[in-house]
Design a protein around this motif. Structure first.
Motif: not given
Length: 323
Positions: A176-181, A183-186, A313-318
């Motif tokens: 549940s770390d990923i619910l922390h503010p 956390a960047i969805s990308t 990552t799935i959507a970092g656009s790197e």
């Protein structure tokens, strides 16, 4: 006329020693080649396992319309009971329907009713180079730390860690770390924690990933990779243990997290990324990864870390180049 007998001539001791020495030299020259051939065969089998997992992933996606959750737990880290893992979800697509039918999805992973399923050996989840794969071991932490689980070799890619203060990559995508503010969805990977309910809050913030969510391109995104180690067997991979990092790993831009040696990794800094590392016993420290398009590629500790982060990552656009 007398007949003079001729005594039979055998090897002298020196000649015998010379022959033995030659044979020993030949064996010494041959053994590395035999070992290399065996390891090449093991690596090929390991690669084939990942390809089978890739086919199962896409068959699952065709039916469910998303990839499976990386893991599912019933609340915050770190003592909360857990539910399923991505390998449990894939069982019907890997000739494991009967085994999955023995798993009670309504009860925690750690419940006694799920002991049979979580202790079974599933060969497709074992890399032949992994000496611990298929053995029963008690994991190092979590609610299942006193329970037997079957060791395996492949973990799902959760994403790139982040910071909430202190060490930069201490927060991860396997709880549940990923619910922390912060956390960047990308920065999430294909297989991450989704919460106890994959359709409602809080997991709706980060639902299971679909192909359409992989904006970086399926050929540029890592999905499943190798991790096993022998320096701390209780920190190896367990295909059916949903608690945080034992079926998932994350990407940390430090080469120490790309080797099959937990203790060595942990001795060089914060241990959290080492619990979520990658590594194999293949020659050259090559780590094989299944990508989202079903192809299998390789990563080594010498990879450019910017490229490695982009692949994770799935959507970092790197940009991903020279991979």
């Amino acid at each position: 006329m007398s007949i003079r007998s001729r005594s039979a001539r055998g090897f002298t001791l020196i000649e015998l020693l010379v022959v033995i020495a030659i044979i020993a030299v030949l064996i010494a020259l041959l053994l590395p080649a035999v070992q290399q051939a065996r390891e090449a065969a093991r690596r090929t089998q390991c690669r084939n396992n990942l390809k089978q997992i890739g086919i199962a992933m896409h068959n699952y996606h065709d039916v469910v319309k998303s990839f499976p959750p990386g893991n599912v737990t019933m609340g915050p880290c770190c003592g909360t009971l857990s539910l399923i893992t991505w390998p449990i979800s894939l069982l019907p697509y890997l000739d494991g329907t009967n085994l999955q039918n023995r798993y009670n999805f309504n009860l925690p992973n750690e419940d006694a009713s799920n002991a049979f399923a979580r202790t079974q050996n599933v060969p497709v989840y074992n890399c032949p180079s992994d000496v611990l794969a298929g053995t029963l071991i008690k994991p190092a932490s979590g609610p299942g730390a006193n329970l037997d689980y079957r060791a395996s070799s492949y973990r799902g890619m959760g994403g790139v860690g982040w910071t909430t203060g202190g060490y930069a990559y201490r927060r991860q995508w396997d709880s549940s770390d990923i619910l922390h503010p912060n956390a960047i969805s990308t920065k999430r990977g294909v297989l991450h924690w989704t919460g106890a309910d994959t359709t409602q809050s809080p997991s709706s913030k980060y639902p299971a990933v679909r192909v359409s969510d992989v904006l970086d391109g399926t050929s540029n995104t890592l999905m499943v990779g190798e991790y096993y180690n022998v320096t701390d067997p209780r920190r190896t991979t367990f295909w059916a243990y949903a608690y945080t990092s034992f079926a998932l790993s994350n990407a940390t831009p430090e080469s120490r997290t790309l080797m099959a040696d937990y203790n060595l990794c942990a001795s060089q800094g914060d241990s959290n990324p080492c619990k979520r590392a990658w590594g194999s016993f293949h020659a050259g420290n090559v780590i094989q990864f299944l990508k989202c398009d079903g192809a299998v590629g390789t990563v080594t500790p010498t990879i450019n870390m910017n490229i490695y982060m982009a692949l994770s990552t799935i959507a970092g656009s790197e940009p991903v180049s020279n991979y």
